[in-house]
Design a protein around this motif. Structure first.
Motif, mmCIF file in Angstrom:
data_model
loop_
_atom_site.group_PDB
_atom_site.id
_atom_site.type_symbol
_atom_site.label_atom_id
_atom_site.label_comp_id
_atom_site.label_asym_id
_atom_site.label_seq_id
_atom_site.Cartn_x
_atom_site.Cartn_y
_atom_site.Cartn_z
ATOM 1 N N ILE A 170 0.758 -1.324 0.068
ATOM 2 C CA ILE A 170 -0.129 0.068 0.066
ATOM 3 C C ILE A 170 0.812 1.126 0.003
ATOM 4 O O ILE A 170 1.730 1.270 0.719
ATOM 5 C CB ILE A 170 -0.872 -0.058 1.219
ATOM 6 C CG1 ILE A 170 -1.781 -1.141 1.212
ATOM 7 C CG2 ILE A 170 -1.642 1.342 1.352
ATOM 8 C CD1 ILE A 170 -2.599 -1.369 2.386
ATOM 9 N N GLU A 172 0.958 5.257 0.279
ATOM 10 C CA GLU A 172 0.096 6.460 0.836
ATOM 11 C C GLU A 172 0.340 7.720 0.166
ATOM 12 O O GLU A 172 -0.496 8.497 -0.303
ATOM 13 C CB GLU A 172 0.255 6.543 2.327
ATOM 14 C CG GLU A 172 -0.160 5.501 3.152
ATOM 15 C CD GLU A 172 -1.501 5.167 3.532
ATOM 16 O OE1 GLU A 172 -2.166 6.208 2.932
ATOM 17 O OE2 GLU A 172 -2.052 4.292 3.795
ATOM 18 N N ARG A 201 -6.427 1.461 -7.408
ATOM 19 C CA ARG A 201 -6.919 2.466 -6.333
ATOM 20 C C ARG A 201 -7.138 1.400 -4.983
ATOM 21 O O ARG A 201 -7.737 0.575 -4.998
ATOM 22 C CB ARG A 201 -8.233 3.081 -6.669
ATOM 23 C CG ARG A 201 -8.723 4.104 -5.649
ATOM 24 C CD ARG A 201 -9.772 5.036 -5.980
ATOM 25 N NE ARG A 201 -10.850 4.229 -6.523
ATOM 26 C CZ ARG A 201 -12.017 4.010 -5.932
ATOM 27 N NH1 ARG A 201 -12.050 4.189 -4.647
ATOM 28 N NH2 ARG A 201 -13.190 3.289 -6.236
ATOM 29 N N TYR A 202 -6.561 1.791 -3.911
ATOM 30 C CA TYR A 202 -6.740 1.170 -2.601
ATOM 31 C C TYR A 202 -8.083 1.655 -1.868
ATOM 32 O O TYR A 202 -8.522 2.959 -1.593
ATOM 33 C CB TYR A 202 -5.661 1.504 -1.758
ATOM 34 C CG TYR A 202 -5.484 0.812 -0.422
ATOM 35 C CD1 TYR A 202 -5.541 -0.643 -0.454
ATOM 36 C CD2 TYR A 202 -5.908 1.293 0.888
ATOM 37 C CE1 TYR A 202 -5.736 -1.382 0.759
ATOM 38 C CE2 TYR A 202 -6.093 0.839 2.105
ATOM 39 C CZ TYR A 202 -5.877 -0.668 1.852
ATOM 40 O OH TYR A 202 -6.027 -1.487 3.218
ATOM 41 N N LEU A 203 -9.090 0.856 -1.789
ATOM 42 C CA LEU A 203 -10.407 0.931 -1.484
ATOM 43 C C LEU A 203 -10.163 1.265 0.049
ATOM 44 O O LEU A 203 -9.795 0.369 0.955
ATOM 45 C CB LEU A 203 -11.310 -0.138 -1.709
ATOM 46 C CG LEU A 203 -11.367 -0.382 -3.267
ATOM 47 C CD1 LEU A 203 -12.322 -1.292 -3.563
ATOM 48 C CD2 LEU A 203 -11.781 1.105 -4.031
ATOM 49 N N GLN A 204 -11.242 2.039 0.697
ATOM 50 C CA GLN A 204 -11.301 2.238 2.217
ATOM 51 C C GLN A 204 -12.445 1.227 2.547
ATOM 52 O O GLN A 204 -13.168 1.200 2.143
ATOM 53 C CB GLN A 204 -11.695 3.677 2.298
ATOM 54 C CG GLN A 204 -10.742 4.598 1.858
ATOM 55 C CD GLN A 204 -9.417 4.530 2.227
ATOM 56 O OE1 GLN A 204 -9.034 4.316 3.516
ATOM 57 N NE2 GLN A 204 -8.081 4.613 1.457
ATOM 58 N N LYS A 205 -12.041 0.630 3.720
ATOM 59 C CA LYS A 205 -12.927 -0.338 4.514
ATOM 60 C C LYS A 205 -13.560 -1.471 3.387
ATOM 61 O O LYS A 205 -14.981 -1.417 3.432
ATOM 62 C CB LYS A 205 -13.969 0.455 5.244
ATOM 63 C CG LYS A 205 -13.437 1.199 6.372
ATOM 64 C CD LYS A 205 -14.441 1.575 7.326
ATOM 65 C CE LYS A 205 -14.846 0.475 8.197
ATOM 66 N NZ LYS A 205 -15.703 0.642 9.158
ATOM 67 N N GLU A 279 -17.576 -3.135 -1.317
ATOM 68 C CA GLU A 279 -17.455 -2.041 -0.836
ATOM 69 C C GLU A 279 -18.869 -1.874 0.272
ATOM 70 O O GLU A 279 -19.571 -3.033 0.039
ATOM 71 C CB GLU A 279 -17.557 -0.613 -1.663
ATOM 72 C CG GLU A 279 -16.453 -0.501 -2.394
ATOM 73 C CD GLU A 279 -16.160 0.765 -2.991
ATOM 74 O OE1 GLU A 279 -15.847 1.943 -2.479
ATOM 75 O OE2 GLU A 279 -16.664 0.938 -4.278
ATOM 76 N N ASP A 438 -13.900 -5.572 7.500
ATOM 77 C CA ASP A 438 -13.277 -5.048 6.403
ATOM 78 C C ASP A 438 -11.634 -5.395 6.597
ATOM 79 O O ASP A 438 -11.308 -5.995 7.803
ATOM 80 C CB ASP A 438 -13.436 -3.494 6.481
ATOM 81 C CG ASP A 438 -12.804 -2.796 7.441
ATOM 82 O OD1 ASP A 438 -11.620 -2.658 7.349
ATOM 83 O OD2 ASP A 438 -13.494 -2.558 8.524
ATOM 84 N N GLY A 440 -9.073 -3.731 6.967
ATOM 85 C CA GLY A 440 -8.327 -2.716 7.916
ATOM 86 C C GLY A 440 -8.597 -3.057 9.266
ATOM 87 O O GLY A 440 -8.327 -2.202 10.093
ATOM 88 N N ARG A 444 -6.717 -1.261 12.342
ATOM 89 C CA ARG A 444 -7.628 -0.061 12.936
ATOM 90 C C ARG A 444 -7.470 -0.543 14.369
ATOM 91 O O ARG A 444 -7.448 0.519 15.347
ATOM 92 C CB ARG A 444 -8.746 -0.232 12.404
ATOM 93 C CG ARG A 444 -9.694 1.029 12.916
ATOM 94 C CD ARG A 444 -10.932 1.312 12.066
ATOM 95 N NE ARG A 444 -11.704 0.187 11.928
ATOM 96 C CZ ARG A 444 -11.627 -0.572 10.745
ATOM 97 N NH1 ARG A 444 -11.075 -0.384 9.881
ATOM 98 N NH2 ARG A 444 -12.325 -1.674 10.737
#
Length: 652
Positions: A170, A172, A201-205, A279, A438, A440, A444
């Motif tokens: 990943i 940033e 693209r790195y997807l969030q959650k 997602e 998810d 992360g 987290r």
């Protein structure tokens, strides 16, 4: 059906394949490296043939030698398991050319899906949703950097031929891209012999949901529902479950049909897994297709009642699929936990060593242990450090979670550090327990999942002191001797996570002891020990614990978890004082990949100093504080053993 089967793999998957083959009356032929000469799968097989030295490139990746052994042994088919040659189209073609059945898809399907970039181009033409990114053939570093800048950060660099979290980074911000790309390429080349990458693209959650598909040579394709593999660390799966929590029947059907369409698009035959990233709003995107059996296939077996290895063998033998889509159903819930030799408190650093004591939980209809090791075996630096897969089943997810915790609590491993305690905390964490999943999740909740050790665990400390007394191993104290009509005292100097823990023991004439902890609390108890089981009578309670000794450490297993106590080494302080904080040692066996800090030049705390490669993963050693490197003891390409002096770092 085949009469003989060569298994071109090792460890737990080799044992797993042997179990099904034996049930089908098939003679099994194992191949092994020197490191695996006495391995469990070698002992289980009907016959076994030596491949070569321990490194995979000299043994399990030698396709020509495996085919020669197949010819000499009379093997009619080869099962590649997963990893190694399982997704190698050239090997599948070589099997066909040699007249040996490859238990897997045709070479053309492997080739089509073997490259993540090519597979995504194929899916794009088939109008399967894709994550925004670059999946092309141009691999110039500057060009890839520009593509990443256009996608916008964070981005994900992935090895085109990769899997298992290897060759994945990943990124940033743009400034970090060149170093991340170089590292990713090195790891991809070492793991897969192919350093090509793709950028996304790195997807969030996001959630990681995969569909198990099966196809036969008669043109039938089915999906055996989904698995949720969202709980990961460093892109490697930790907990997997089936079915995916919160999955509606409509979404399950949509994803299953999309997976079958992907399989049909490449003329697929056999077992495969189509992986999607989803997602929170329900949109899902094709990630990749694994053209083999997955590590986590047991959870699918538990909820469907089907033996997927038996399905593989029947399809490879030319038989039709055992069941139609309409005949397949979901029963209950299953969760798989991967038991690894690794240290979660040291960034999940892989561990090596002998399994001095190994006792998995008892197996039943609801608890299954897939393993390739037995007590006395060694976890070596040559292969993945997995000890076992623990799979549990329940009528629903809540029951499966309860059974998982109970089974993890019953697991006993001595000789190497494991992730068992971490897995218990992870499975009990509110986010996982409530299915707020998810990719992360672990990062987290890192602080909660990896808390610092408590300074004084009262009950385990009492049990440790009692165990030392019963075994006569309280060495750094005076001999108790004999007293006439008098009580006598001694002090046990234990260690707990690097902290001293003094316990004063007062012996009474009736055989009981009073143990005084550092907080001056006093506890009167009696105890007895039979083998590893310790029984303590304390304050009207009868307590049981497993008490296992290895070297100068006691491992106290209670239902609440494991506590490890040591007797301090009187020479440790002197040894440490010789080098202070400036002498960095190898945390594990490996190979030096890169020296990153010029000698004598100042660097900040946390700056990368050296990269080690171990078990095909890169591990970066960083500066313990501001200062400079005074000396490197190894050059790039050299092998190091655990504990080797790597470099001298001078603090101001």
């Amino acid at each position: 059906m085949f009469r003989s089967l060569l298994i071109a793999n090792r460890g737990e998957i080799a044992c797993r394949i042997i179990r099904t083959a034996r049930q089908l009356g098939i003679r099994t032929i194992a191949v092994y490296s020197d490191a695996d000469a006495n391995a469990r799968f070698v002992r289980l097989a009907d016959e076994a043939w030596r491949l070569g030295p321990a490194p995979a490139r000299d043994s399990y990746l030698r396709a020509e030698l495996i085919l020669d052994i197949a010819r000499q042994s009379g093997a009619e088919a080869i099962h590649p398991g997963y990893g190694f040659l399982s997704e190698n189209a050239e090997f599948a073609q070589a099997c066909a050319d040699a007249g040996v059945v490859f238990v897997g898809p045709p070479p053309s399907a492997i080739a089509a899906m073997g490259s993540k970039s090519a597979a995504k181009q194929l899916m794009e033409r088939a109008q399967v949703p894709l994550v925004p990114g670059y999946h092309g053939d141009e691999q110039d570093a500057d060009f890839l950097h520009r593509q990443a800048d256009q996608i916008d950060y964070p981005v994900l660099i992935k090895a085109s031929a990769g899997g298992g979290g290897k060759g994945m980074r990943i990124v940033e911000r743009s400034a970090d891209f060149p170093d991340a790309l170089a590292s990713c390429r090195r790891e991809a080349s070492a793991s897969f012999g192919d350093d090509r990458v793709l950028i996304e693209r790195y997807l969030q959650k996001p959630r990681h949901i995969e569909i198990q598909v099966f196809a036969d040579s008669q043109g039938h394709t089915v999906y055996l529902f989904e698995r949720d593999c969202s709980v990961q660390r460093r892109h490697q799966k930790v907990l997997e479950e089936a079915p995916a929590p919160g999955m509606s029947a409509e979404r399950r059907r949509d994803m299953g049909e999309a997976a079958c369409a992907a399989a049909r698009a490449v003329g697929y035959v056999g077992a495969g897994t189509v992986e999607f990233i989803a997602e929170p709003d329900g949109r899902f995107y094709f990630m990749e297709m694994n053209t083999r059996l997955q590590v986590e296939h047991p959870v699918t077996e538990m909820i469907t009642g089907q033996d997927l290895v038996a399905w593989q063998l029947r399809v490879a033998a030319g038989e039709p699929l055992p069941l139609s889509q309409e005949a397949l159903g979901i029963h209950g819930h299953a969760i798989e936990a991967r038991i690894y030799a690794e240290d979660p408190d040291r960034d999940f650093l892989p561990a090596t060593g002998q399994l001095v004591y190994l006792r998995p939980p008892a197996e039943s209809d609801s608890v299954r242990v897939d393993t390739g090791v037995q007590q006395g075996d060694a976890i070596t630096p040559y292969y993945d450090p997995m000890i076992a897969k623990l799979i549990v089943w329940g009528q629903d997810r809540a029951q499966a979670l309860a059974r998982l915790d109970s089974a993890l609590a019953d697991y006993r491993v001595l000789g190497v550090t494991t992730n068992i305690a971490f897995l218990r905390r992870l499975a009990a964490h509110p986010s996982f327990a409530q299915a707020d999943l998810d990719t992360g999740l672990i990062a987290r909740h890192h602080a909660e999942l990896l808390p610092p050790a408590s300074a004084q665990p009262a009950l385990p400390a009492l049990l440790a002191a009692a165990c030392w007394q019963l075994t006569g191993e309280a060495r750094h104290t005076a001999h108790p001797g004999w007293r006439l009509n008098a009580e006598w005292q001694r002090t046990l100097h234990l260690g707990y996570h690097g902290h001293p823990l003094a316990v004063r023991v007062t012996h009474h004439a009736d055989g009981r002891w009073t143990l005084t902890l550092p907080d001056n609390s006093q506890h009167v108890l009696s105890a007895e020990r039979h083998a590893s089981q310790l029984t303590v009578h304390l304050a009207g309670q009868r307590l049981h614990a497993d008490c296992l000794q290895h070297n100068d450490a006691l491992h106290i297993y209670l239902p609440e978890g494991l506590s490890v106590f040591t007797l301090p080494n009187p020479y440790a302080a002197e040894a440490d004082a010789q080098h202070g904080d400036t002498h960095l040692k190898a945390p594990m066996p490996g190979r030096v990949v890169a020296l990153l800090a010029p000698l004598g030049e100042p660097v900040e705390k946390g700056a990368p100093l050296m990269i080690l490669e171990a078990m095909k993963m890169e591990h970066t050693l960083v500066a313990p504080g501001p200062g400079h490197v005074a000396a490197f003891y190894f050059a790039v390409g050299e092998q190091v053993s655990e504990g080797s002096d790597l470099l001298d770092f001078v603090l101001p």
